[in-house]
Each structure stands twice: as C-alpha cells, then as structure tokens.
Design a protein around this motif. Structure first.
Motif, PDB file in Angstrom:
ATOM      1  N   VAL A 140    -163.171  50.806  21.016  1.00 22.92           N
ATOM      2  CA  VAL A 140    -162.795  52.105  22.039  1.00 22.92           C
ATOM      3  C   VAL A 140    -163.373  51.240  23.337  1.00 22.92           C
ATOM      4  N   PHE A 141    -164.763  50.575  23.477  1.00 24.12           N
ATOM      5  CA  PHE A 141    -165.555  49.512  24.857  1.00 24.12           C
ATOM      6  C   PHE A 141    -163.353  49.045  25.183  1.00 24.12           C
ATOM      7  N   LEU A 142    -163.149  48.166  24.278  1.00 20.07           N
ATOM      8  CA  LEU A 142    -162.381  47.240  24.969  1.00 20.07           C
ATOM      9  C   LEU A 142    -160.912  48.080  25.367  1.00 20.07           C
ATOM     10  N   LEU A 143    -160.575  50.130  24.921  1.00 21.63           N
ATOM     11  CA  LEU A 143    -159.332  50.000  25.199  1.00 21.63           C
ATOM     12  C   LEU A 143    -159.945  50.968  26.874  1.00 21.63           C
ATOM     13  N   VAL A 144    -161.208  51.546  26.446  1.00 24.50           N
ATOM     14  CA  VAL A 144    -161.823  52.610  28.174  1.00 24.50           C
ATOM     15  C   VAL A 144    -161.885  50.719  28.974  1.00 24.50           C
ATOM     16  N   PHE A 145    -162.042  50.093  28.860  1.00 22.33           N
ATOM     17  CA  PHE A 145    -162.318  49.189  29.936  1.00 22.33           C
ATOM     18  C   PHE A 145    -160.831  48.397  30.706  1.00 22.33           C
ATOM     19  N   SER A 146    -160.165  47.968  29.379  1.00 17.43           N
ATOM     20  CA  SER A 146    -158.730  47.988  30.046  1.00 17.43           C
ATOM     21  C   SER A 146    -157.841  49.216  31.030  1.00 17.43           C
ATOM     22  N   LEU A 147    -158.558  50.175  30.584  1.00 14.69           N
ATOM     23  CA  LEU A 147    -157.711  51.497  31.425  1.00 14.69           C
ATOM     24  C   LEU A 147    -158.372  51.406  32.750  1.00 14.69           C
ATOM     25  N   ALA A 148    -159.569  51.154  32.420  1.00 12.74           N
ATOM     26  CA  ALA A 148    -160.218  51.323  34.075  1.00 12.74           C
ATOM     27  C   ALA A 148    -160.079  49.977  35.160  1.00 12.74           C
ATOM     28  N   LEU A 165    -166.603  52.420  37.412  1.00 14.38           N
ATOM     29  CA  LEU A 165    -166.811  53.283  36.121  1.00 14.38           C
ATOM     30  C   LEU A 165    -166.230  51.721  34.569  1.00 14.38           C
ATOM     31  N   ALA A 166    -165.946  50.582  35.926  1.00  6.79           N
ATOM     32  CA  ALA A 166    -165.588  49.824  34.611  1.00  6.79           C
ATOM     33  C   ALA A 166    -166.717  48.898  34.190  1.00  6.79           C
ATOM     34  N   VAL A 167    -168.229  48.784  35.468  1.00  2.00           N
ATOM     35  CA  VAL A 167    -169.453  48.083  35.286  1.00  2.00           C
ATOM     36  C   VAL A 167    -169.847  48.881  34.839  1.00  2.00           C
ATOM     37  N   ALA A 168    -170.027  50.822  34.246  1.00  2.00           N
ATOM     38  CA  ALA A 168    -170.772  51.260  34.047  1.00  2.00           C
ATOM     39  C   ALA A 168    -170.124  50.980  32.053  1.00  2.00           C
TER      40      ALA A 168
END
Length: 619
Positions: free
Chosen positions: A487-495, A524-527
C-alpha cells in the motif's frame, strides 16, 4: 519456488558453490525439463489448455536468494571467473556511461531548457543516478549473480515481473547497441575528415528507405567486440580500461580547451537579449529540472556494472566502490563539460546537434578540435558498446538459467568462463540489425525500459527490507508487513505521479495554482514516507551493505524515476507497450510452460527421492 535442479548438498548451497550439483541434475533442471510440454504438438496443446493453472502457480513464484546463487547458477555448468576488482568496475561504469550521447544531450538541454544552468541539471541527474545506484548495490552485494535487475526482481516480485522487465531490457540493449554502432561510422568519419555516411555505407537500390544503407563498419565493430567479450571478461575489462582512459583524456582536453577559449560572461549573457532571457538560470527551476530529465539519459549504463557481480572477487567491498564511484566521477566530468561548453558560447547560440564541435568550427586556428571531438566520441562509442554488450549477454544468460528461455543460452564456457552462447547470439542479432537498419530514431525511445527497471528495483529494495525474502518467510517469517508495504509503494507512486502530471500539465498562470499543487503533492509524498517509517518495522537488515536512510533514499529514487518517466514522449510509451505485449505473449506461450516443467522435474532427484524443503532434505 523454482525447483529446477534436483539436489545440491547443504554445504554447497550454504557456501554458494554449485560444485555439489551433478551434471545429470543440471540437465534435469535446465534442459530436458521442457520436453514434457514441448515433446510434440499434442503435448504442447495439453500444456496450453493448462495455461491458467500454470500461470497462477508460476507467475508470482519467487526464488530464494540462496537457491539463485547455488542451484540456479549451476545450470550454466562452469562458473564465471571471479577476476574483477573495484577499479575494473569503475572503468566499466565510466565506459558504459561516458559515450557519444553526452556530446549531444548537453547542447540540447542547454539550448532548449536550462541555459548555463545545465551544470546544475547534470548535478541533479547525477544525484538521481546515485540514488538508483545505491539500490542496485544493496542487491548486488547480497545477491552477487550475473542477472542484475532480472535476478533482483525474481527473488522479490516473482517470475513474470522479472521476465517482462528482463525482456524489455534486452530489447533496449539490442536496438540501442545497433543504432550506436551505426553512429560509430559517422563519428569515425568526422575524426579522419571523411563524409562516412556517403562514402563508407553501401546503398542497395530496391530496399525500403531506412533499410537500404549497408554499414559494414558497424557490423565489424559489433562482431569484434563480441569476440572480445566471449574470450575473457578480465581481458575485456583491460581493453575497456585502456579505451576509457584515452576517452577520458580526450574529454579532459575538450574541457581544458573550453575553459581556455571560453568567456565567463557567456554564463549570464545571451547572444540575443531581445529574444532570449539572461542570467545563469534563464528559464528558472522549471528549465533546470527539464534539463535534468534530458541529460539523465547520459548516466544510463551503470546498471550494466551490476551484471558483473558474479565475476567480482570481493563483492561486499568492490561493488559499492565500483558502482557509486563511477557515478560520482561521471557526474564531475559531465558538470565540467557543461561548464566549459557554456563558457564557449552564449546558450542561445549553441548548436543543439553538435554543441562542442560547432563551437570550435567557428574559431580561427581551433577548427581542428572538431576532429579531436570526433575521435573522442568514437572511443566513447566503443567503450559504451563493450559494457552494454557485456551486460546484455549476462542478462540473457541468467534468464536462460531461470528456465523461462532455452537452457543453452545459460551455458558458461569452461575454458573462457564467459557466457559464450548468449554473447554470440546477441552479437549476431545486433550485427544483423546494424547492417541494414537506420535505428537512430530508436535512441529517443530506448530509455523508458531502463527507467522503468530503475523504478522497479527501488520498489523491490523497500519491499525486501520490510517484508523479507521468500526463504525467510518459508522459515517462519510472518510477512505481516506485506500489505502495508505494498500500500505504501502504491500510494507513494501515485503521489509522485500526481506531482509529475501537475508539473507537465498545469499552466503557470494563474500564478500560485501550479506551485500550490506541486507543494501539496510533495507534502503528501513526504508524509507517506514518514508515516511508513514510523509505523512499519524493517523485517531484515542487510549483513554486508545496505542502502542508507531507509526508506527515504529508495523513495526518493522512486519519485525521481516517476518524474523522469513523465518527461518522455508518447512514442516511447507506445514502443514500451508493444515490447511488453510481445514479451507477455512469449511468456504465456512458452516461458511459463518451460518454467513449470523445470519445477516439476526438479521435484525428483536422480535417485527418485523427493525434495521436501529448501535445505534439500531428501526422504
């Protein structure tokens, strides 16, 4: 789990040596295993009918690192010679990166985007390359095999992801090498004052345009390099070191001439102030970052060094120094080249196609420097070709080991200790393309596959740190962080993707809207990274060498690679889609069945015993 080989003693597996694997066992895993699905058309039809079940079983099957270094490696027969040291890797990295492309990309980036700030563009691109190099280094030290990104993704995300990325990488290598070999003819002609395209190429009437210029010089260069890399990796490294040293001397000469004949006022003053803005950053931060995206292509090549890991004498020490050291040295050279070029001419007077030679042609008593530039570029082509062909052969060799391609591609010649079959096959294929085909346009398309692999490797190093390897999970690891990590990798890639789209598509006016969107995406990416670091513990810590600043460094690499992917044009994505679809078709029609057969055959050892676990306990 790939069970391609029947049995290896626990001592041999632990030590990483395939010597305990018998020749018959090697044959079971790599060659004869495919006979059950491909023995006849009827057998193949039955295999195709079972494709969905086989895909569900093999597509996400990951190999344990210990198995990758023992039983899988044993399918090549003889071992590759461990003869390389850190200085060999630095030379290979320099040779792979410092090709003829820098003589073109510097001018384009300065003229179209960054102006004199192209120096900073190169520094930013060098930082991006160094972050990706750290991710490659952790894998290469922990998994010193010849497969590079293919092996790293295979032990992390499974067989299908590794095959698709590996196939794209090989196609990128072959097409770009063929195109670069043809450009060698032109640069060599420049060095000796000959119009090489018209005098050294043979026109064949009746063939379509773009396929009717026969280039025997390019073919000869490719075949000569193929013979060299088949003969010995160490000797190839020595040849590369000599050519790279001479090439770097040419570059230092050009840098010195630029500083000697240049004018520091050109760093801030355009040739036509009425049409072009002035200053060191004439187009601001946007121009600098767009320039960084363009010049980053000049750094592609260090990834090939990771494919040499199986031939490095002391991987834990030599690989970090060799990979990172070559990136740092190349960054320094590129920044100096950019500074000298910016001093020679105002940025709006630079010829984007031939910035250095064009700058000297217009000067009295300095026109001969353009011939020197042609000679230096020719040497750069030779070194980059040698490193790329070394890398592509090792990628194909390890893909053959994995059972998804014919096993004869994996064979290592016992006398030369090199993958002769893979080297010769790709050498002939590349030479055939270079003989007839004008592939210059493909040089604008070859980077997308490499950037995608950099993105995947950065994701893989995070996944492996926080989830653990397949063997660790098999020994009782919880794997509880798998979904949080995904989930982290997906959300970060989307950001990162949102930031990239805002950068590319949102107009600068009305003022503040674009900056606000970019700031929101970056925040958002940093958070997301900070929350992941605080909430999810690492499942493993590398024993020998690890990426520092986990997960910030690989996250920055993911972000920057997404940003650079967003700078590419539409034809690049069309080509990537076509290649990926073709590779997927090959995987579904052939590779998954060959891999399934290898797994089934590997369940039985030569005495008929069953392998129960990874320690090869026989009952």
């Amino acid at each position: 789990m790939d069970k391609g080989l029947a049995l290896a003693s626990s001592d041999d597996v632990h030590q990483g040596h395939p010597s305990g694997v018998t020749a018959s066992a090697i044959g079971v895993g790599a060659g004869s295993s495919s006979s059950s699905s491909f023995a006849s058309w009827r057998a193949y039809g039955r295999a195709l009918a079972q494709t969905p079940r086989r895909l569900s079983r093999r597509a996400f099957a990951a190999t344990a690192p210990r198995e990758e270094m023992s039983r899988v490696r044993a399918r090549s027969g003889a071992d590759m010679a461990r003869a390389l040291r850190w200085w060999d890797l630095v030379g290979l990295g320099l040779g792979g990166m410092v090709g003829a492309g820098v003589f073109v990309t510097t001018g384009r980036a300065a003229r179209l985007y960054a102006g004199p700030g192209v120096v900073v563009s190169y520094a930013i691109a060098g930082l991006c390359a160094l972050l990706s190099a750290f991710c490659y280094t952790e894998f290469a030290v922990d998994l010193p095999v010849a497969g590079g990104a293919f092996s790293y993704l295979r032990v992390t995300f499974g067989e299908m992801a590794a095959f698709l990325t590996g196939a794209n990488l090989i196609m990128e290598y072959v097409f770009s090498n063929a195109a670069v070999a043809r450009s060698f003819t032109a640069y060599l002609g420049t060095a000796v004052g000959v119009d090489a395209p018209s005098q050294w190429r043979i026109t064949v009437h009746g063939l379509p345009e773009g396929f009717n210029q026969v280039d025997l010089v390019a073919v000869a260069v490719i075949l000569l390099i193929s013979v060299c890399i088949c003969y010995s990796t160490k000797e190839s490294s020595v040849v590369n070191m000599v050519l790279t040293a001479v090439h770097v001397a040419f570059i230092l000469f050009i840098i010195g001439m630029g500083f000697r004949h240049g004018d520091a006022r050109n760093l801030t003053r355009p040739a036509d102030p009425s049409r072009s803005p002035g200053g060191f950053f004439p187009h601001g931060a946007v121009g600098v970052f767009n320039g960084a995206a363009m010049v980053y292509l000049s750094y592609i090549g260090y990834d090939a060094v990771s494919t040499m890991a199986e031939e490095v004498e002391r991987p834990a020490r030599d690989i970090p120094v060799g990979v990172s050291g070559s990136v740092v040295l190349v960054t320094v050279l590129y920044c100096l080249m950019a500074a000298s070029m910016s001093m020679l001419l105002p940025y709006d007077a630079i010829d984007p196609e031939a910035p250095f030679s064009g700058a000297f042609k217009g000067r009295e008593r300095s026109a001969w420097v353009s011939n020197v530039i042609g000679a230096g570029a020719s040497l750069g082509i030779l070194t980059s070709l040698m490193v790329a062909m070394l890398g592509q052969a090792r990628y194909l060799c390890v893909i053959g080991r994995s059972g998804v391609m014919p096993a004869w591609l994996a064979r290592v010649n016992p006398r030369t200790a090199t993958p002769v079959n893979a080297s010769a096959f790709l050498g002939v294929f590349t030479a055939a393309l270079a003989l007839f085909t004008e592939l210059d346009i493909l040089l604008n398309l070859v980077c997308i596959g490499t950037l995608f692999v950099f993105y995947m490797v950065a994701n893989a190093v995070v996944y492996r740190r926080y989830v653990g390897s397949v063997s660790e999970l098999a020994r009782g690891g919880s794997g509880g962080a798998r979904w949080p990590t995904l989930v982290f990798l997906l959300v970060f890639s989307l950001a990162a993707l949102a930031f990239t789209l805002a950068w590319k598509l949102v107009p600068p006016e009305p003022r503040g809207v674009r900056a606000g969107l970019l700031a929101a995406c970056a925040a958002l990416a940093v958070a997301v990274v900070a929350a992941f670091q605080a909430l999810v513990p690492q499942a493993r810590v590398p024993e020998l060498w690890g990426v520092p600043g986990m997960p910030w460094v690989p996250a920055a690499s993911v972000f920057l690679n997404v940003f650079l992917l967003g700078s590419l044009d539409r034809p690049s994505y069309v080509r990537f889609a076509i290649f990926s679809a073709a590779a997927l078709l090959v995987y579904v029609l052939y590779s998954v069945h060959a891999s399934y057969d290898a797994e089934e055959s590997g369940r039985l050892d030569v005495d008929g015993g069953k392998v129960q676990d990874e320690a090869c306990t026989v009952v």
